[in-house]
Every structure is written in structure tokens, then in C-alpha cells.
Design a protein around this motif. Structure first.
Motif, PDB file in Angstrom:
ATOM      1  N   GLY A   1       4.552   0.697  -7.744  1.00  0.00           N
ATOM      2  CA  GLY A   1       3.831   0.447  -8.899  1.00  0.00           C
ATOM      3  C   GLY A   1       2.260   0.080  -8.603  1.00  0.00           C
ATOM      4  N   GLU A   2       1.999   0.099  -7.076  1.00  0.00           N
ATOM      5  CA  GLU A   2       0.579  -0.269  -6.675  1.00  0.00           C
ATOM      6  C   GLU A   2      -0.089   1.350  -6.487  1.00  0.00           C
ATOM      7  N   THR A   3      -1.536   1.029  -7.116  1.00  0.00           N
ATOM      8  CA  THR A   3      -2.505   2.232  -6.905  1.00  0.00           C
ATOM      9  C   THR A   3      -2.939   2.022  -5.355  1.00  0.00           C
ATOM     10  N   VAL A   4      -2.757   3.126  -4.936  1.00  0.00           N
ATOM     11  CA  VAL A   4      -3.502   3.296  -3.487  1.00  0.00           C
ATOM     12  C   VAL A   4      -4.510   4.128  -3.377  1.00  0.00           C
ATOM     13  N   ARG A   5      -5.716   3.438  -3.053  1.00  0.00           N
ATOM     14  CA  ARG A   5      -6.832   3.801  -2.979  1.00  0.00           C
ATOM     15  C   ARG A   5      -7.159   4.541  -1.455  1.00  0.00           C
ATOM     16  N   LYS A   6      -7.786   5.605  -1.521  1.00  0.00           N
ATOM     17  CA  LYS A   6      -8.121   6.209  -0.240  1.00  0.00           C
ATOM     18  C   LYS A   6      -8.913   5.533   0.569  1.00  0.00           C
ATOM     19  N   ARG A   7      -8.934   5.658   1.582  1.00  0.00           N
ATOM     20  CA  ARG A   7      -9.585   4.723   2.668  1.00  0.00           C
ATOM     21  C   ARG A   7     -11.154   5.184   2.619  1.00  0.00           C
ATOM     22  N   ALA A   8     -11.950   4.177   2.577  1.00  0.00           N
ATOM     23  CA  ALA A   8     -13.431   4.984   2.390  1.00  0.00           C
ATOM     24  C   ALA A   8     -13.854   5.307   3.623  1.00  0.00           C
ATOM     25  N   PRO A   9     -14.518   6.487   3.745  1.00  0.00           N
ATOM     26  CA  PRO A   9     -14.946   6.894   5.006  1.00  0.00           C
ATOM     27  C   PRO A   9     -15.747   5.850   5.816  1.00  0.00           C
ATOM     28  N   GLY A  10     -15.485   5.450   6.961  1.00  0.00           N
ATOM     29  CA  GLY A  10     -16.242   4.364   7.620  1.00  0.00           C
ATOM     30  C   GLY A  10     -17.429   5.096   8.563  1.00  0.00           C
ATOM     31  N   VAL A  11     -18.006   4.112   9.383  1.00  0.00           N
ATOM     32  CA  VAL A  11     -18.846   4.541  10.220  1.00  0.00           C
ATOM     33  C   VAL A  11     -18.376   5.603  11.301  1.00  0.00           C
TER      34      VAL A  11
END
Length: 920
Positions: free
Chosen positions: A852-862
Motif C-alpha cells: 500500500g505504499e507509494t514508491v517514488r522514483k529516485r530523484a536524479p542526483g548529481v
């Protein structure tokens, strides 16, 4: 004396662009490839004539000097030695030793390469530097190795490195194929030398036959009558270069005798030293007047240095001389060469002047070989020793020098000629010490050339012969035979047992190789558990300083006994030692094993860097590590391609161990994506043979895949095999691995009715209440998962810890404990995402969604904004490495590192190294 540059619009445009780039602060490398006389030197003259305000240095390979170590490199670097003091001390010392400027330890090629790279960078710090190497096909071996190394690493130093070469040498470097002139320009050039009017069809034939080669167009018609031109050149070589050389030879033959001898002396004396040449000519009874016909014929110029119209003039002069004339010229040059300042060249001339055995000259050559070895010139040392052996009359001394030459050839990488030298060394009177050396070297060649099944028998035969001659060498050779049989794996039949049984006959030894041999024979003949304490004792005695060639086998043994601490330490020490000592031959293997260790630590980016670095150093090691990394990264297409490549290489080389690695990698890939039937098929193949280390890797994958496909009996059988090995090892890694296998098999011992939902689905209903499997069995399962995580988390093996969390989270989710499941799945997903394990990250993401958890895509990092090389520099700089240290590790000049850091600071929005660690 260069040819007029006609046409060449494409070539000039490329050279102009190269010069613009260098002027703008970039480094560029270009290899001009083409046949003799096609105009490569004319293009180089154009380049240097249009070079920006800066420094131009030139060097050239010379055919008689191909056996003298560093001769071309020293010629190129000599004008830059004023910058030598700016280099780090190890590099400065290595270059000084290689050039004979000082004495010291024999330098390794890697350190010399870094020194030359730094020297060029320092010389170009204030103004662009243009380096030209003509006739690169005649570079001595060490100069070729070093200059190729430098060429591949020039980046932002304002250096242009230009080679001119015949044929397809210097592969992998940017190139420009120089071809003949187009027909209009070729005809115009031909018209300048044709004797009067010539039929148009004859002109067309000459242009066609010479293929527009400028030198051929100028030289072939010279001194020919109209009739000879009209009816063909006749009797000459079929190649353009051969025809031109034939023409030069004919012109040389028409010269006075004194002029021919003077030209021969100039051809044999490679440096172009005019005073030395005149001293030699005087010894030969030749006066200065002999030079006039050579200059009038346009063959040779005598200025500050001797300069031939073309290298083919040198070749024609050398090849047209008789043996007696050559010996006389070498004798004269030897007499006028300073034995104190240039003893090696003097010895080389004396060797070529000798008509028969000469112990005095042979002894000088042997001393020259010692000096060459002290400078790191193994190929040159081998040449000196081979000629010394030819001049040696005493059979025993001749055999000893021949064996020394074979060792030098082996050390230089020229393996193909070693067996012939060893056969020659055996002709002398029997000497047990020498015979032992012959057998040991023969075994090393066998293992170096073919390390799979084909090497086992010759290694065992050599080991048997060594038993009475040299027991330590016999033990080392038996160990090599066992190593070859380990490599052969499932393709080797009973080779491994046969090698172990044979090895029991040798006297046990307490040296590292002897201890490892005892451990391996016990492992083969009596099983894993009995061998574990012997492996531990043996591995403790293997150090980089004296046993680096054993590290590949030692590393796999450490995996076999679940010793993560030693494996991580060993691989790090091996890389550090190989870098520090500049051991170019062993560094690729050390980097690859280090990359394997880093994969299991979840440090995929660093592992990828090391694999790339190993490949850039030369012939890449086998692609086992690359296949494992690709499997864990989870990109199906590239991973399957890497695995297929590994299997192909394994089959071709008779290395069945690599087949086990390939199937293990395939099982990892499919388990990562949750394709358990495919993973099960691969894991069964991986565990079909008792491969060193690979078996236990594969057993872990087999337990997981069999449990998830409800092959409970198969899962339990694999768990039992794994438990036996883990219990014998007893390390945290071993116990964590066993606990995880216990949990998986206990989980799936429950009935289907207790587990209606399969992993990866979202059909579970209910809230976050207590586990329905809260009975004693369920508690035991949970305790096993928790033990596995606790034990693995206490090791540096972050990848395995994340996998254990994923499996525990999946079990909790199926037990309808969603909140508890999220506590395991969330850190597992984050860890996999950070590592770049896409398959396992996707599997964790699906499980989190099912809770039931929403998984956000990992934000692009440096890190995604940086190139791979910039990422390496960031990691090293953040760890506190200085620019020279980073340059030594990445084989870049410190100035290039500084240039990259400026770009990195701008990309990351930081202003100092102190901010890098926190940012990245």
C-alpha cells in the motif's frame, strides 16, 4: 628534403583542426598510417610548420635500434628533462633509471608511463607541445608500450602526439589513413621528373602502378631512359615500397666505393651523430670527399645531424651491403663509440662485428643485458643475451645465457619464442639447477598461454621432473596444475582429482605456495570442511610483496571459506601494491578481483570504474566480473550479452569454471526480476559441478529460486549442501548465508493454504495485524531472517544485506504484516536503487506497492550529471586524495585532474574539495 605537399585538402583540414584543439587547451593524438613514401612525413612537416607558438619535439624509430630499450622514448623526452624535477619522486626516479641517468630499482612500465605523461604535461603548462614520432613501426618495444600508454591518457594538457607508421600498428588510437595523391596531382608531380615528352598512356600506367605514391612518382622514373620508362621497370619488387627501395639500391650501387661505405655506416649508426660518423669513416679509410656524391644524388644530407632522404634509403643501403662490409662498419663504429658513456651501443656494434665465438664480447653483452634489466628493458635484455649466447663457445655458459634470455623474453611478454630458447638451453651439459629452471619456466609458459584444461598435463609433467631438482618449484608447478584444473572445471573431466593425487607425492612445504598446495589437495580429496583450517593457515601467508601471482587463486579460496574480510583486504592490497610498483602485467587482474569484492559491497560504480580501467590497460582479463556486475545491475539485454560472451570464451578456452560463473550470473539476473523458473534452471546448471567458490554462490541462488517455485525437496537439498559449507567456515558471512537459507526453506515448508498470495502480487487482504503464521514455525522463520540480516549487516557485504531484507520483507508482506514489511522493504529498495541494482530494486518496489505504499522514483542526483571518469575523480577527491595521487590511480596527469575538478565543481555547485563528500 621533404616532398612538396600537393593537394591533401582533407588531411590538412584534419591537422588544422587538431592544432586548433591543442591551442584551445585540449590534447590530441593522431596516427598517420600509410605505405612508405605516401607522404606521411610531408604531412608532419606541414603540421609542425603550422603549429601554434609553442614547442615541437621530434623522434623517430630506427630499424637498427629496435632492440635497445627506450631509445626512441629517450630521444623524444631528452629536450624536456628540464621539467624532470617537477614530477613525483617515484616517477622521477623511474624515468631517470630507465634512461640510464641514475641507478635504482628496475622500473615498471606503468610508473614510466605516468612519468612521461607528467613530463609532457609539465612541458605544455606554459605553451602547447607538439610531439612527433616518425617511423613508429621501428620503435623499440618499450618505447612503443610507453608511448601507446601515454597516448591513451592524454586529455587536457595542450599536447599533440602524432605518430607516422606503416601498416596497422598502434591499434585503438585515432588514425588517418594516408593514401596516394589523386590522379591530377599525381600526374602534375610526375611531370616534374619525366625525361621529356612521354606517351599519355605510359604516364597513366605509372600513376596507376604507383597508386599516386609521391615518393614512387619522384624516384621510380629517375635515371631511367625513355625506353625503360616506355617498356616497364622490369625485375623490380611488386610492392611500391619494394620498387622504390630497389631504385635506391640501384642508385647506391652506382656510387663510388667510399660513398657506399659511408652511406652504410650512416645507416648502421642510428643516432645521426655526425662527429662519430666521421671518426668511424676515418677508421675505414674514408675521407670527407665521399659525402659529396651522396648529397649530389639527393640520398643523404650531412648537417647538424645525418638525415636520409627517406628511411628506404637507409634500408636499401643496409640490405645492399655484403656481410664483410657490415662487419667492418660495425667494428669501426664500436672502436669510436665511448665505452664509458655508451657501453651498450658499443657492445651491440662489437657483437655484429664478431665473425665467430668471442667470450669478451659475449661478456660485454651480458653486462649490457644486466643494465637493460635494471632499466626495465626486458626485451632489450633478451636480445643482448641471445646474441651473447651465439658468441659463447663454452657449452655450459652458452646454455646458461640462453636460459637467461628465455627468462627475459618471458618477462617481456614474448611467450612464443620461449620454448625454442628453452630447447636450446637443454643442449648444454646436464646441470640440475639449470634443468630445474628450464622446467619451471616451461611450466609458467604453459600456464600463461593456456590456463584451462590443455595446461594441466604439461604442468603435471613439468612438476614431476622438478620434484628431485627443485622441490619448491615442483610445489609451485603442482599448484599451477591444480589452478588450471580448477579453471577447467566441468570441462576437465577428472583432471582436478588427477592433479591432486599427483601433488601428494611432493614433499610438503611451508612457503605460501606449499601451504596452498596442501590446502587444495585436501579440498579436492577430502572435502570442503577438512580443508577450511588449512586454507586459513595458507591464506595468511600469501602477501602481495612476494606472492602476487597467487592472488587470483587465494581470492577464490577466500570466497570458498566465506572470508569476506580477508578477500576485501587482499584485493585492496593487491591493487595498491601493483599500482605502487607499476606492475602493468598484473594490474588488470588485480583490478578485476577488486571489482568483484566491491560488487558484493554494493559499490557498483566503483566496480565498473575498475573493470573499465583494467580493460584500458591492455588485453582485458576474462569477463567474469563484468558478467556478474551486469547481472546484478539487472538490465536484461546487456546482462544476457555479457553472460553469452562469458560462456563463449569459457567454451573456447576450456575454462568450465567460467561456465559456472555465467550460469550463476544468469540465476542472479532472473532472481532479481522475480523470474524464478528461469533462475531455477540457471542455478541448477551453476551448481552442477563443484566449482571453487562458484558452487556456494550458486547454491544460494538455487535455494531462493527452488523455494519460490515450490520445489521444496530441491530447496532443502541445496540448503543442506550450503549449510555444511557454512558451518565449516563459521564466519559472519557464512552464518548469515545459512540463516537466510534456513528461513527460505522453512517458509516454504508450510502448506499452500497458509500462503494464498505469491510474492510480487497484491492479492493479500487485511490490515497490519499480527502474523497469521504466528505459531512456533513462523517464529522460527522470522528468527532466521533476523539472524541473517544481523549477521550480514555486520559485514561490509551491503548487497547481500539488502537481499536478505528484501526476502524478509516479502515474507512479512505475505504474512499480512504490511507495516513490518515496509520497515524491511523500504531500506532494501533504497539500497538497491543507490547501488544501481535495477532488477532487485524493481522487485522491492513491487512489494512495497503491494503493502500500500507509494514508491517514488529516485530523484536524479548529481552522479548522473557526471561522466564516469568525473565520478571516479569525485570519489577519490572526496576521500582526500591529492591531484598527483588521483592521477597515479587513474593514469592521468595531475594537470588533467585539476582541469576535471574545475568542471566538476561547476557541475555540482561547490567551490572546494571539502564540500564534495557532503554533496556526493
Amino acid at each position: 628534403m621533404g616532398l612538396e605537399l600537393r593537394g591533401r585538402h582533407r588531411e590538412r583540414e584534419m591537422l588544422d583542426r587538431l592544432l586548433r584543439d591543442v591551442r584551445a587547451g585540449h590534447s590530441r593524438v593522431l596516427v598517420l598510417r600509410g605505405e612508405a613514401g605516401v607522404g606521411k612525413t610531408a604531412l608532419i612537416d606541414y603540421l609542425t610548420g603550422h603549429a601554434p607558438a609553442g614547442r615541437v619535439i621530434r623522434s623517430a624509430g630506427v630499424e637498427p635500434e629496435t632492440e635497445l630499450a627506450y631509445s626512441a622514448l629517450q630521444q623524444l623526452c631528452a629536450p624536456l628533462l628540464e621539467h624532470l624535477d617537477r614530477l613525483p619522486e617515484p616517477q622521477r626516479d623511474a624515468l631517470s633509471t630507465a634512461f640510464g641517468l641514475s641507478s635504482g630499482r628496475p622500473p615498471e612500465g606503468l610508473v614510466i608511463g605516468l612519468a612521461v605523461l607528467g613530463l609532457l604535461a609539465e612541458a605544455a603548462a606554459g605553451q602547447p607541445l607538439i610531439c612527433v614520432v616518425d617511423d613508429a613501426q621501428w620503435l623499440d618495444r618499450m618505447s612503443e608500450v610507453i608511448l601507446t600508454f601515454v597516448a591513451r591518457r592524454l586529455d587536457s594538457e595542450s599536447v599533440a602526439l602524432i605518430f607516422a607508421v606503416r601498416g596497422d600498428l598502434l591499434p585503438g588510437l585515432p588514425g588517418l589513413n594516408v593514401e596516394g595523391l589523386p590522379d591530377p596531382e599525381a600526374r602534375a608531380l610526375l611531370d616534374t621528373v619525366l625525361p621529356g615528352l612521354v606517351d599519355a598512356r605510359i604516364r597513366d600506367r605509372i600513376v596507376a602502378e604507383t597508386r599516386g605514391n609521391p615518393l614512387a612518382l619522384l624516384e621510380l622514373p629517375r635515371d631511367l631512359t625513355p625506353a625503360e620508362i616506355a617498356f616497364g621497370f622490369g625485375g623490380q619488387s611488386t610492392t611500391v615500397a619494394g620498387r622504390v627501395e630497389d631504385n635506391f639500391a640501384r642508385r647506391i650501387a652506382a656510387l663510388p666505393a667510399g660513398s657506399r661505405t659511408l652511406l652504410l655506416a650512416a645507416a648502421v649508426e642510428p643516432v645521426g651523430d655526425v662527429p662519430l660518423l666521421w671518426r668511424a669513416a676515418a677508421r675505414l679509410g674514408i675521407g670527407p670527399e665521399a659525402a659529396a656524391p651522396l648529397q649530389e644524388a639527393g640520398l643523404v644530407e650531412f648537417g647538424a645531424r645525418v638525415r636520409f632522404r627517406h628511411p628506404l634509403v637507409r634500408s636499401a643501403g643496409h640490405r645492399s651491403a655484403g656481410p664483410a662490409d657490415l662487419r667492418a662498419v660495425h667494428h669501426a663504429l664500436a672502436e669510436v663509440t665511448d665505452g664509458e658513456r655508451d657501453p651498450d651501443r658499443r657492445a651491440w656494434h662489437r657483437a655484429h662485428a664478431a665473425i665467430g665465438p668471442d667470450e669478451e664480447v659475449a661478456a660485454e653483452l651480458e653486462q649490457s643485458a644486466g643494465r637493460a634489466l635494471a632499466r626495465g628493458g626486458r626485451a632489450a635484455a633478451a636480445s643482448f643475451l641471445e646474441r651473447a649466447a651465439e658468441l659463447t663457445l663454452d657449452a655450459e655458459a652458452r646454455a646458461g645465457r640462453t636460459l637467461a634470455a628465455a627468462r627475459a623474453r618471458f618477462a617481456s611478454g614474448s611467450l612464443a619464442v620461449v620454448p625454442e630458447l628453452l630447447a636450446a638451453a637443454e643442449i648444454g651439459p646436464y646441470d640440475p639447477v639449470r634443468q630445474a629452471g628450464i622446467e619451471r619456466l616451461r611450466a609458467r609458459v604453459a600456464f600463461a598461454v593456456i590456463s584451462g584444461r590443455a595446461a594441466v598435463t604439461p604442468l603435471l609433467e613439468a612438476a614431476v621432473r622438478l620434484e628431485t631438482l627443485d622441490p619448491p618449484a615442483a610445489r609451485a608447478t603442482y599448484l599451477s596444475a591444480i589452478g588450471a584444473a580448477v579453471n577447467a572445471g566441468r570441462l576437465g573431466g577428472d583432471d582436478l582429482r588427477r592433479a591432486a593425487l599427483a601433488a601428494r607425492t611432493v614433499t610438503p612445504g611451508d612457503e605460501a605456495a606449499g601451504r596452498l598446495l596442501t590446502a587444495f589437495t585436501t579440498w579436492v580429496l577430502h572435502g570442503h570442511a577438512t580443508a577450511v583450517p588449512l586454507f586459513r593457515r595458507a591464506l595468511a601467508s600469501v602477501t602481495p610483496e612476494n606472492d602476487l601471482d597467487l592472488h587470483w587463486l587465494a581470492g577464490m579460496a577466500e570466497h570458498e571459506i566465506f572470508d569476506d574480510v580477508s578477500f576485501l583486504a587482499r584485493t585492496g592490497q593487491a591493487v595498491t601494491f601493483a599500482r605502487r610498483e607499476g606492475m602493468l602485467a598484473v594490474l588488470p587482474g588485480a583490478l578485476t578481483f577488486r571489482a568483484t569484492a566491491l560488487i558484493y559491497c554494493g559499490r557498483f560504480a566503483e566496480a565498473s570504474d575498475l573493470i573499465g580501467e583494467a580493460g584500458a590497460l591492455g588485453p582485458a582479463p576474462h569477463p567474469a566480473t563484468a558478467a556478474i556486475l551486469a547481472a546484478y545491475r539487472g538490465q536484461t539485454g546487456p546482462a544476457l550479452e555479457a553472460i553469452a560472451s562469458l560462456r563463449t570464451e569459457a567454451t573456447a578456452g576450456g575454462a568450465g569454471w567460467l561456465i559456472g560463473v555465467a550460469e550463476y550470473a544468469r540465476a542472479v539476473l532472473h532472481n532479481g526480476h522475480g523470474d524464478y523458473p528461469a533462475a531455477l534452471a540457471a542455478a541448477r546448471q551453476a551448481t552442477g559441478h563443484d566449482d571453487l567458490a562458484v558452487l556456494q554462490w550458486g547454491l544460494g541462488e538455487l535455494v531462493e529460486a527452488a523455494a519460490r517455485t515450490h520445489e521444496d525437496d530441491l530447496a532443502k537439498a541445496a540448503r543442506d549442501r550450503l549449510a555444511d559449507r557454512a558451518d565449516a567456515a563459521g564466519s559472519g558471512w557464512a552464518r548469515g548465508t545459512r540463516a537466510l537459507a534456513d528461513a527460505l526453506t522453512a517458509t516454504h515448508a508450510k502448506s499452500e493454504s497458509d500462503h494464498p498470495a505469491e510474492s510480487g502480487t497484491s492479492s493479500v487482504s487485511g490490515g497490519d495485524g499480527p502474523a497469521r503464521g504466528g505459531d512456533r514455525a513462523g517464529a522460527g522463520v522470522e528468527a532466521s531472517y533476523q539472524e541473517a540480516i544481523a549477521r550480514l549487516a555486520a559485514t561490509p557485504l551491503d548487497l547481500l544485506t539488502a537481499r536478505a531484507r528484501l526476502l524478509y520483507g516479502e515474507w512479512l508482506r505475505r504474512e499480512n504484516r504490511r507495516a513490518d514489511a515496509r520497515l524491511q522493504l523500504r531500506p532494501a529498495h533504497e539500497a538497491f536503487a543507490a547501488m544501481g541494482a535495477e532488477g532487485f530494486a524493481g522487485r522491492a518496489s513491487r512489494e512495497l506497492l503491494a503493502t500500500g505504499e507509494t514508491v517514488r522514483k529516485r530523484a536524479p542526483g548529481v552522479r548522473e550529471e557526471l561522466t564516469a571518469q568525473e565520478g571516479q575523480i569525485v570519489r577519490l577527491a572526496a576521500a582526500g586524495r591529492t591531484n598527483p595521487e588521483i592521477g597515479a590511480i587513474l593514469f592521468l596527469s595531475p594537470r588533467t585532474v585539476e582541469w576535471h575538478l574545475r568542471k566538476i565543481f561547476a557541475k555540482l555547485g561547490v567551490t572546494s574539495r571539502r564540500e564534495l563528500a557532503a554533496t556526493v
